[in-house]
Design a protein around this motif. Structure first.
Motif, mmCIF file in Angstrom:
data_model
loop_
_atom_site.group_PDB
_atom_site.id
_atom_site.type_symbol
_atom_site.label_atom_id
_atom_site.label_comp_id
_atom_site.label_asym_id
_atom_site.label_seq_id
_atom_site.Cartn_x
_atom_site.Cartn_y
_atom_site.Cartn_z
ATOM 1 N N GLU A 1 0.830 -1.208 0.000
ATOM 2 C CA GLU A 1 0.000 0.000 0.000
ATOM 3 C C GLU A 1 0.865 1.259 0.000
ATOM 4 O O GLU A 1 0.578 2.229 -0.723
ATOM 5 N N ALA A 2 1.933 1.249 0.803
ATOM 6 C CA ALA A 2 2.833 2.407 0.837
ATOM 7 C C ALA A 2 3.582 2.565 -0.477
ATOM 8 O O ALA A 2 3.802 3.690 -0.946
ATOM 9 N N PHE A 3 3.959 1.448 -1.078
ATOM 10 C CA PHE A 3 4.664 1.512 -2.357
ATOM 11 C C PHE A 3 3.752 2.098 -3.443
ATOM 12 O O PHE A 3 4.188 2.911 -4.256
ATOM 13 N N ALA A 4 2.488 1.692 -3.432
ATOM 14 C CA ALA A 4 1.540 2.217 -4.424
ATOM 15 C C ALA A 4 1.311 3.707 -4.212
ATOM 16 O O ALA A 4 1.247 4.494 -5.177
ATOM 17 N N ALA A 5 1.205 4.126 -2.949
ATOM 18 C CA ALA A 5 1.001 5.545 -2.663
ATOM 19 C C ALA A 5 2.201 6.373 -3.103
ATOM 20 O O ALA A 5 2.052 7.495 -3.615
ATOM 21 N N ALA A 6 3.400 5.831 -2.910
ATOM 22 C CA ALA A 6 4.603 6.542 -3.337
ATOM 23 C C ALA A 6 4.649 6.680 -4.847
ATOM 24 O O ALA A 6 4.997 7.744 -5.386
ATOM 25 N N ALA A 7 4.299 5.611 -5.553
ATOM 26 C CA ALA A 7 4.253 5.674 -7.015
ATOM 27 C C ALA A 7 3.230 6.703 -7.470
ATOM 28 O O ALA A 7 3.485 7.485 -8.401
ATOM 29 N N ASP A 8 2.080 6.728 -6.812
ATOM 30 C CA ASP A 8 1.037 7.697 -7.174
ATOM 31 C C ASP A 8 1.520 9.127 -6.952
ATOM 32 O O ASP A 8 1.189 10.036 -7.733
ATOM 33 N N ALA A 9 2.301 9.343 -5.893
ATOM 34 C CA ALA A 9 2.814 10.682 -5.627
ATOM 35 C C ALA A 9 3.733 11.149 -6.750
ATOM 36 O O ALA A 9 3.701 12.318 -7.150
ATOM 37 N N GLU A 10 4.549 10.234 -7.282
ATOM 38 C CA GLU A 10 5.441 10.593 -8.378
ATOM 39 C C GLU A 10 4.681 10.786 -9.673
ATOM 40 O O GLU A 10 4.943 11.722 -10.444
ATOM 41 N N LEU A 11 3.722 9.918 -9.916
ATOM 42 C CA LEU A 11 3.013 9.923 -11.201
ATOM 43 C C LEU A 11 1.889 10.945 -11.250
ATOM 44 O O LEU A 11 1.236 11.095 -12.284
ATOM 45 N N ALA A 12 1.675 11.673 -10.149
ATOM 46 C CA ALA A 12 0.670 12.737 -10.167
ATOM 47 C C ALA A 12 1.022 13.807 -11.189
ATOM 48 O O ALA A 12 0.140 14.518 -11.687
ATOM 49 N N ALA A 13 2.302 13.924 -11.512
ATOM 50 C CA ALA A 13 2.746 14.924 -12.496
ATOM 51 C C ALA A 13 2.627 14.434 -13.930
ATOM 52 O O ALA A 13 2.926 15.184 -14.870
ATOM 53 N N ALA A 14 2.210 13.195 -14.117
ATOM 54 C CA ALA A 14 2.135 12.636 -15.474
ATOM 55 C C ALA A 14 1.092 13.373 -16.311
ATOM 56 O O ALA A 14 0.003 13.695 -15.829
ATOM 57 N N ARG A 15 1.434 13.603 -17.564
ATOM 58 C CA ARG A 15 0.518 14.219 -18.522
ATOM 59 C C ARG A 15 0.509 13.354 -19.784
ATOM 60 O O ARG A 15 1.097 13.704 -20.805
ATOM 61 N N PRO A 16 -0.173 12.216 -19.709
ATOM 62 C CA PRO A 16 -0.143 11.290 -20.850
ATOM 63 C C PRO A 16 -0.936 11.815 -22.038
ATOM 64 O O PRO A 16 -1.840 12.654 -21.909
ATOM 65 N N LEU A 17 -0.589 11.316 -23.192
ATOM 66 C CA LEU A 17 -1.328 11.567 -24.423
ATOM 67 C C LEU A 17 -2.399 10.483 -24.571
ATOM 68 O O LEU A 17 -2.414 9.505 -23.818
ATOM 69 N N PRO A 18 -3.298 10.613 -25.534
ATOM 70 C CA PRO A 18 -4.405 9.656 -25.629
ATOM 71 C C PRO A 18 -3.990 8.192 -25.696
ATOM 72 O O PRO A 18 -4.673 7.337 -25.129
ATOM 73 N N ASP A 19 -2.859 7.898 -26.347
ATOM 74 C CA ASP A 19 -2.507 6.494 -26.567
ATOM 75 C C ASP A 19 -1.429 5.960 -25.632
ATOM 76 O O ASP A 19 -1.019 4.799 -25.765
#
Length: 330
Positions: free
Chosen positions: A287-305
Motif C-alpha cells: 500500500e505504501a509503495f503504491a502511494a509513493a508511485a502515485d505521488a510521483e506519477l501525479a505529475a504525469a501528462r499522458p497523451l491519448p494512446d
C-alpha cells in the motif's frame, strides 16, 4: 550517406583537437547508434574521430566504495565486472537488459549516455521533428505516440530517452566527467541531461566539442540491494516501454532509504524524488509503495494512446519494491 573522413585519436588531447578543428565532426565509440543515424541521414558528420583506443577503458574503486568507470568501457565489460555486480547490481541488470550481446560488445559507456531517441519521427528525415529540425513541429503529438513520454514533456517534444544504463546511473547519483578545450569538467547526471522546454534539440549540458571521459558512482551501500526491471513489447532486443531502477533499505519493517529512477517515460532518466520522499520513514508495504508511485506519477501528462504507462509504472514500482522487501526479510 554523406561522404566523411575518418581519423583515429590516440590520446584525449588529440581527440579534442580533431573535434575542435571541425564543427561537423563527431566522436565515434562503438558506433551502434551514430552509424545507424548516418545511414538514414539524420546525422551527417564530415569527420568521425575514433576514440575507442583512448586509455579510458578501466573500472576502478574510489575511496569509500564507489566506482570510476571509463568512457570506452564496453557495455559487456561493465555488466560483467564483479564490483558492479556486487555493489550496484541494478546497473549490471540494466546493461544486460539493453540491446543484444553483439551490440553490448561494441557499445561504450560514453556512447550509451549520448544515444539519441528512437522516436520514429526523429529517425525519419522526411517528417517534422523539433529535436532533429528545430521549429518544424512534433509529429508525435497527433501521430503515433504509444511509447512516448508521460513526464516532463512539452508541446515541443514527447520523445523518450532510450538508455537502460542511464536509468540505473540516475538512481545512484552518478556524475559524468569530461574534457573540453577549457579543461576537465564534471556534471552530476541530474544536470547532464537538459529538460525538454522549447529546445528539445539541446539534449545535454556538455560544452561544445567536449569528450566524455568517464562516469563516477559515489559510495551507496543501499545500491547493493537493488534491481532493474524493464517492460518491453517483445522478450529481447527491444527498447523499454517502461522501466524502474530501485534500491531499498528496510529495517524492522520501515524504509530507511529508497532510490528510484524511471526509464522510457521522459526525455531523460527520471529520478523519482517524490516517491523516495513518500517512502522514507514509512512502512515497507504494498500500500505504501503504491502511494509513493502515485505521488510521483501525479505529475504525469499522458497523451491519448500512452496513458497505460501510468498504470504500468505504478505496478512496476509496487512489484519491484515488494520483491526487494521480501529479500530483506529473509
Amino acid at each position: 550517406m554523406r561522404d566523411f573522413r575518418y581519423q583515429r585519436a590516440h590520446d584525449v588531447s588529440s581527440a579534442l583537437a580533431l573535434r575542435g578543428a571541425d564543427p561537423e565532426a563527431r566522436y565515434l565509440g562503438g558506433g551502434t547508434n551514430l552509424v545507424d543515424l548516418m545511414k538514414t541521414g539524420v546525422e551527417r558528420p564530415a569527420l568521425l574521430v575514433d576514440v575507442r583506443e583512448l586509455p579510458l577503458d578501466g573500472i576502478e574503486s574510489t575511496d569509500g566504495g564507489g566506482l570510476r568507470i571509463g568512457a570506452t568501457v564496453t557495455n559487456s565489460d561493465l555488466a560483467a565486472h564483479p564490483d558492479v555486480r556486487r555493489r550496484y547490481p541494478a546497473l549490471a541488470q540494466a546493461v544486460l537488459a539493453g540491446a543484444s550481446g553483439q551490440l553490448r560488445n561494441m557499445a561504450t559507456v560514453g556512447g550509451n549516455l549520448l544515444q539519441r531517441t528512437r522516436c520514429a519521427y526523429f529517425t525519419d528525415p522526411h517528417t517534422p521533428c523539433n529535436k532533429r529540425r528545430p521549429g518544424s513541429g512534433c509529429a508525435a503529438l497527433q501521430g503515433e505516440h504509444r511509447n512516448h513520454a508521460i513526464l516532463g514533456a512539452t508541446d515541443h517534444c514527447v520523445a523518450t530517452h532510450p538508455s537502460d544504463m542511464a536509468v540505473a546511473l540516475a538512481a545512484f547519483d552518478a556524475a559524468v566527467t569530461y574534457e573540453s578545450a577549457e579543461g576537465p569538467g564534471r556534471l552530476p547526471l541530474a544536470e547532464f541531461y537538459l529538460p525538454v522546454g522549447d529546445t528539445p534539440h539541446l539534449e545535454t549540458a556538455l560544452p561544445p566539442g567536449a569528450l566524455i571521459t568517464g562516469v563516477t558512482l559515489p559510495p551507496a551501500p543501499v545500491a547493493a540491494r537493488s534491481r532493474y526491471r524493464k517492460v518491453r513489447e517483445r522478450a529481447s532486443y527491444a527498447f523499454a516501454i517502461g522501466s524502474v531502477a530501485a534500491a531499498l533499505d528496510v529495517r524492522d519493517g520501515v524504509v530507511r532509504e529508497a532510490r528510484l529512477a524511471f526509464g522510457a517515460v521522459a526525455s531523460r532518466p527520471w529520478r523519482a524524488h517524490e516517491a523516495e520522499r513518500a517512502l522514507t520513514g514509512g512502512p515497507a508495504s504494498a500500500e505504501a509503495f503504491a502511494a509513493a508511485a502515485d505521488a510521483e506519477l501525479a505529475a504525469a501528462r499522458p497523451l491519448p494512446d500512452n496513458a497505460y504507462k501510468v498504470t504500468l509504472m505504478r505496478n512496476l514500482v509496487v512489484a519491484l519494491l515488494s520483491e526487494l522487501t521480501e529479500e530483506a526479510n529473509r
